[in-house]
Motif scaffolding. Structure first.
Motif, PDB file in Angstrom:
ATOM      1  N   LEU A 156     -23.787  40.568 -11.095  1.00 12.04           N
ATOM      2  CA  LEU A 156     -23.272  39.405 -11.794  1.00 12.04           C
ATOM      3  C   LEU A 156     -24.161  39.143 -13.000  1.00 12.04           C
ATOM      4  O   LEU A 156     -25.379  39.047 -12.883  1.00 12.04           O
ATOM      5  N   LEU A 157     -23.559  39.035 -14.197  1.00  8.32           N
ATOM      6  CA  LEU A 157     -24.335  38.827 -15.409  1.00  8.32           C
ATOM      7  C   LEU A 157     -24.928  37.429 -15.434  1.00  8.32           C
ATOM      8  O   LEU A 157     -24.259  36.443 -15.156  1.00  8.32           O
ATOM      9  N   SER A 158     -26.181  37.337 -15.794  1.00  4.55           N
ATOM     10  CA  SER A 158     -26.856  36.052 -15.847  1.00  4.55           C
ATOM     11  C   SER A 158     -28.130  36.195 -16.646  1.00  4.55           C
ATOM     12  O   SER A 158     -28.761  37.249 -16.656  1.00  4.55           O
ATOM     13  N   THR A 159     -28.500  35.143 -17.337  1.00  4.56           N
ATOM     14  CA  THR A 159     -29.768  35.174 -18.061  1.00  4.56           C
ATOM     15  C   THR A 159     -30.929  34.978 -17.109  1.00  4.56           C
ATOM     16  O   THR A 159     -32.069  35.246 -17.450  1.00  4.56           O
ATOM     17  N   THR A 190     -24.524  31.217   0.052  1.00  3.34           N
ATOM     18  CA  THR A 190     -23.151  30.726   0.181  1.00  3.34           C
ATOM     19  C   THR A 190     -22.280  31.101  -1.013  1.00  3.34           C
ATOM     20  O   THR A 190     -21.078  31.352  -0.857  1.00  3.34           O
ATOM     21  N   LYS A 191     -22.882  31.140  -2.219  1.00  2.65           N
ATOM     22  CA  LYS A 191     -22.080  31.517  -3.393  1.00  2.65           C
ATOM     23  C   LYS A 191     -21.601  32.957  -3.265  1.00  2.65           C
ATOM     24  O   LYS A 191     -20.469  33.284  -3.598  1.00  2.65           O
ATOM     25  N   ARG A 192     -22.487  33.802  -2.783  1.00  2.49           N
ATOM     26  CA  ARG A 192     -22.113  35.201  -2.606  1.00  2.49           C
ATOM     27  C   ARG A 192     -21.040  35.335  -1.531  1.00  2.49           C
ATOM     28  O   ARG A 192     -20.092  36.112  -1.666  1.00  2.49           O
ATOM     29  N   LEU A 193     -21.160  34.585  -0.454  1.00  6.35           N
ATOM     30  CA  LEU A 193     -20.143  34.588   0.587  1.00  6.35           C
ATOM     31  C   LEU A 193     -18.793  34.178   0.008  1.00  6.35           C
ATOM     32  O   LEU A 193     -17.760  34.799   0.300  1.00  6.35           O
ATOM     33  N   PRO A 198     -26.720  34.988  -6.715  1.00  5.97           N
ATOM     34  CA  PRO A 198     -26.606  35.712  -5.454  1.00  5.97           C
ATOM     35  C   PRO A 198     -26.566  37.206  -5.717  1.00  5.97           C
ATOM     36  O   PRO A 198     -26.371  37.637  -6.844  1.00  5.97           O
ATOM     37  N   ALA A 199     -26.750  38.004  -4.674  1.00  9.08           N
ATOM     38  CA  ALA A 199     -26.760  39.453  -4.825  1.00  9.08           C
ATOM     39  C   ALA A 199     -25.416  39.938  -5.344  1.00  9.08           C
ATOM     40  O   ALA A 199     -24.385  39.304  -5.140  1.00  9.08           O
ATOM     41  N   PRO A 200     -25.375  41.067  -6.059  1.00 10.10           N
ATOM     42  CA  PRO A 200     -24.135  41.580  -6.629  1.00 10.10           C
ATOM     43  C   PRO A 200     -23.121  41.937  -5.565  1.00 10.10           C
ATOM     44  O   PRO A 200     -23.472  42.344  -4.466  1.00 10.10           O
ATOM     45  N   VAL A 201     -21.864  41.798  -5.910  1.00 13.54           N
ATOM     46  CA  VAL A 201     -20.778  42.072  -4.981  1.00 13.54           C
ATOM     47  C   VAL A 201     -20.295  43.488  -5.173  1.00 13.54           C
ATOM     48  O   VAL A 201     -19.990  43.905  -6.284  1.00 13.54           O
ATOM     49  N   LYS A 248     -13.300  35.671  -1.735  1.00 19.09           N
ATOM     50  CA  LYS A 248     -12.293  35.563  -2.790  1.00 19.09           C
ATOM     51  C   LYS A 248     -11.865  36.933  -3.298  1.00 19.09           C
ATOM     52  O   LYS A 248     -10.680  37.182  -3.529  1.00 19.09           O
ATOM     53  N   SER A 249     -12.815  37.850  -3.449  1.00 21.22           N
ATOM     54  CA  SER A 249     -12.496  39.161  -4.024  1.00 21.22           C
ATOM     55  C   SER A 249     -11.746  40.062  -3.056  1.00 21.22           C
ATOM     56  O   SER A 249     -10.895  40.849  -3.465  1.00 21.22           O
ATOM     57  N   ARG A 250     -12.073  39.986  -1.769  1.00 22.93           N
ATOM     58  CA  ARG A 250     -11.420  40.800  -0.738  1.00 22.93           C
ATOM     59  C   ARG A 250     -11.371  42.277  -1.129  1.00 22.93           C
ATOM     60  O   ARG A 250     -10.323  42.923  -1.063  1.00 22.93           O
ATOM     61  N   SER A 251     -12.499  42.791  -1.556  1.00 17.36           N
ATOM     62  CA  SER A 251     -12.566  44.179  -2.014  1.00 17.36           C
ATOM     63  C   SER A 251     -12.595  45.183  -0.872  1.00 17.36           C
ATOM     64  O   SER A 251     -12.364  46.364  -1.069  1.00 17.36           O
ATOM     65  N   GLY A 252     -12.927  44.733   0.338  1.00 18.11           N
ATOM     66  CA  GLY A 252     -13.042  45.637   1.461  1.00 18.11           C
ATOM     67  C   GLY A 252     -14.402  46.270   1.619  1.00 18.11           C
ATOM     68  O   GLY A 252     -14.646  46.988   2.583  1.00 18.11           O
ATOM     69  N   ALA A 253     -15.308  46.013   0.668  1.00 19.25           N
ATOM     70  CA  ALA A 253     -16.637  46.613   0.721  1.00 19.25           C
ATOM     71  C   ALA A 253     -17.622  45.661   1.396  1.00 19.25           C
ATOM     72  O   ALA A 253     -17.527  44.441   1.256  1.00 19.25           O
ATOM     73  N   LEU A 254     -18.585  46.221   2.119  1.00 18.22           N
ATOM     74  CA  LEU A 254     -19.618  45.415   2.771  1.00 18.22           C
ATOM     75  C   LEU A 254     -20.606  44.876   1.747  1.00 18.22           C
ATOM     76  O   LEU A 254     -21.037  45.583   0.836  1.00 18.22           O
ATOM     77  N   ASN A 255     -20.964  43.609   1.911  1.00 19.55           N
ATOM     78  CA  ASN A 255     -21.955  42.968   1.064  1.00 19.55           C
ATOM     79  C   ASN A 255     -22.891  42.138   1.926  1.00 19.55           C
ATOM     80  O   ASN A 255     -22.453  41.458   2.854  1.00 19.55           O
ATOM     81  N   CYS A 256     -24.177  42.188   1.601  1.00 24.08           N
ATOM     82  CA  CYS A 256     -25.162  41.426   2.367  1.00 24.08           C
ATOM     83  C   CYS A 256     -25.251  40.003   1.825  1.00 24.08           C
ATOM     84  O   CYS A 256     -25.361  39.795   0.618  1.00 24.08           O
ATOM     85  N   ILE A 257     -25.195  39.029   2.723  1.00 23.24           N
ATOM     86  CA  ILE A 257     -25.280  37.631   2.288  1.00 23.24           C
ATOM     87  C   ILE A 257     -26.579  36.971   2.747  1.00 23.24           C
ATOM     88  O   ILE A 257     -26.751  35.769   2.595  1.00 23.24           O
ATOM     89  N   THR A 258     -27.510  37.789   3.265  1.00 29.17           N
ATOM     90  CA  THR A 258     -28.822  37.254   3.668  1.00 29.17           C
ATOM     91  C   THR A 258     -29.955  38.140   3.151  1.00 29.17           C
ATOM     92  O   THR A 258     -31.073  38.051   3.648  1.00 29.17           O
ATOM     93  N   CYS A 259     -29.669  38.970   2.158  1.00 30.46           N
ATOM     94  CA  CYS A 259     -30.657  39.947   1.686  1.00 30.46           C
ATOM     95  C   CYS A 259     -31.445  39.477   0.466  1.00 30.46           C
ATOM     96  O   CYS A 259     -32.080  40.282  -0.188  1.00 30.46           O
ATOM     97  N   GLY A 260     -31.396  38.209   0.121  1.00 33.92           N
ATOM     98  CA  GLY A 260     -32.122  37.752  -1.059  1.00 33.92           C
ATOM     99  C   GLY A 260     -31.344  38.060  -2.317  1.00 33.92           C
ATOM    100  O   GLY A 260     -30.125  38.218  -2.303  1.00 33.92           O
ATOM    101  N   SER A 261     -32.058  38.200  -3.436  1.00 37.41           N
ATOM    102  CA  SER A 261     -31.397  38.387  -4.714  1.00 37.41           C
ATOM    103  C   SER A 261     -30.944  39.823  -4.931  1.00 37.41           C
ATOM    104  O   SER A 261     -30.128  40.093  -5.796  1.00 37.41           O
TER     105      SER A 261
END
Length: 341
Positions: A313-316, A217-220, A322-325, A225-238
């Motif tokens: 997305l940067l994270s420790t 859901t965070k990735r969704l 979520p997967a990168p956008v 919000k970004s509305r970049s026009g690029a496809l992103n998977c929201i069920t593909c894991g990390s």
């Protein structure tokens, strides 16, 4: 500065640009049998369906916010090859050079072909251009521009009498052969504010539940919000994931968890193609400077949906993120004002 920041982020994380050859598909029910044209304004794409199946996708330039391309159902009309552009009086006044027509050739803003779309009183058409770098974009006076080779191919393919729907979908929800959900969101050039996120989330949830998928859901939220026009998977894991097989559109605009399906209509008499005499005069609003501008060279096709890059997305603890956008290669979704007149 923003572009440099994006490049630096990719360099730090060691992530190279990733090609995304699939184009997001809108939620439509193409008519079958026959041809059906769909033009999605926010996406700046024309989709041609034949007998209910996707046949071709073209990048297009559509009307600006103050000269919008008319939404709704239109009918493909007559075609004119090597049209003569009859300059409307309003543009003649701006040019102030006594010129009333532009003959066929490299300075003609209609390019090598004009295909009428809808009632001639609307002044709409699908045509080529002498400014190929303007496609895709949000910059015409209402007509739908194509790069000239595409316009010629389209004109030779499409038959007069075929339906053409101009739609306004700010998101595409697609399914690959692994039943993973891919989503793209687009900007709002006409300020319609019609993105029904309730129906969208309902559809996504229904599909995921029916096929044992977990929605990030965070990735969704980031994609919407970004509305970049690029496809992103929201069920593909990390991981960012990879599209498997062909994409199919989810019927998300109705809140359905089912795939979009064609509409079967009773067979109709074969439409008769209409072709006007070569060089016929066409009066439509177009860019005044196009009558005297030197045509730009045809650029290498590079589109946001077909040549995206991935920024993690940067994270420790990346495994909790979520997967990168995907980010676009260029910001083609912002309305571009020609400042011509």
């Amino acid at each position: 500065m923003k572009t440099q920041g994006f490049g630096l982020l990719a360099l730090i994380t060691g992530t190279a640009a990733v090609a995304a050859p699939h184009t997001p598909l809108p939620d439509v029910s193409p008519i079958t049998p026959g041809q059906h044209v769909i033009i999605n304004i926010p996406q700046q794409r024309l989709f041609l369906y034949v007998d209910g199946k996707l046949s071709k996708i073209y990048p297009v330039a559509v009307g600006k916010a103050n000269t919008q391309t008319n939404l709704g159902r239109h009918i493909i009309g007559a075609k004119t090859y090597n049209p003569t552009w009859h300059i409307p009086k309003s543009i003649q006044k701006e040019l102030n050079n006594g010129q009333t027509t532009v003959p066929p050739g490299p300075k003609n803003p209609l390019g090598p072909v004009f295909v009428r779309m809808g009632d001639p009183k609307l002044g709409l058409g699908i045509h080529g251009t002498n400014a190929p770098s303007s496609v895709p974009g949000v910059r015409s006076h209402g007509c739908v521009r194509m790069k000239s080779p595409d316009a010629l191919e389209f004109a030779k393919t499409i038959t007069s009498g075929s339906p053409a729907d101009v739609i306004y979908q700010m998101a595409s929800v697609n399914i690959d052969s692994n039943n993973n959900i891919w989503i793209a969101a687009f900007r709002d050039p006409y300020n319609q504010k019609n993105l029904d996120t309730t129906a969208l989330r309902k559809s996504i949830t229904a599909w995921a539940k029916a096929h044992g998928k977990t929605v990030h859901t965070k990735r969704l939220d980031i994609v919407l919000k970004s509305r970049s026009g690029a496809l992103n998977c929201i069920t593909c894991g990390s991981a960012a994931g990879k599209i498997n097989g062909s994409l199919q559109s989810l019927a998300w605009t109705t809140g359905s968890g089912e795939l979009s399906k064609p509409i079967v209509t009773p067979p109709k008499p074969e439409p008769t193609d209409q072709v006007l005499p070569e060089g016929s005069e066409i009066e439509v609003e177009e860019d005044a400077s196009a009558a005297t501008a030197t045509p730009a060279p045809l650029p290498t096709e590079t589109t946001q949906s077909e040549n995206g890059s991935v920024t993690p997305l940067l994270s420790t603890r990346p495994e909790q993120q979520p997967a990168p956008v995907s980010k676009p290669a260029s910001n083609e979704y912002i309305e571009q004002t020609d400042n011509l007149f």
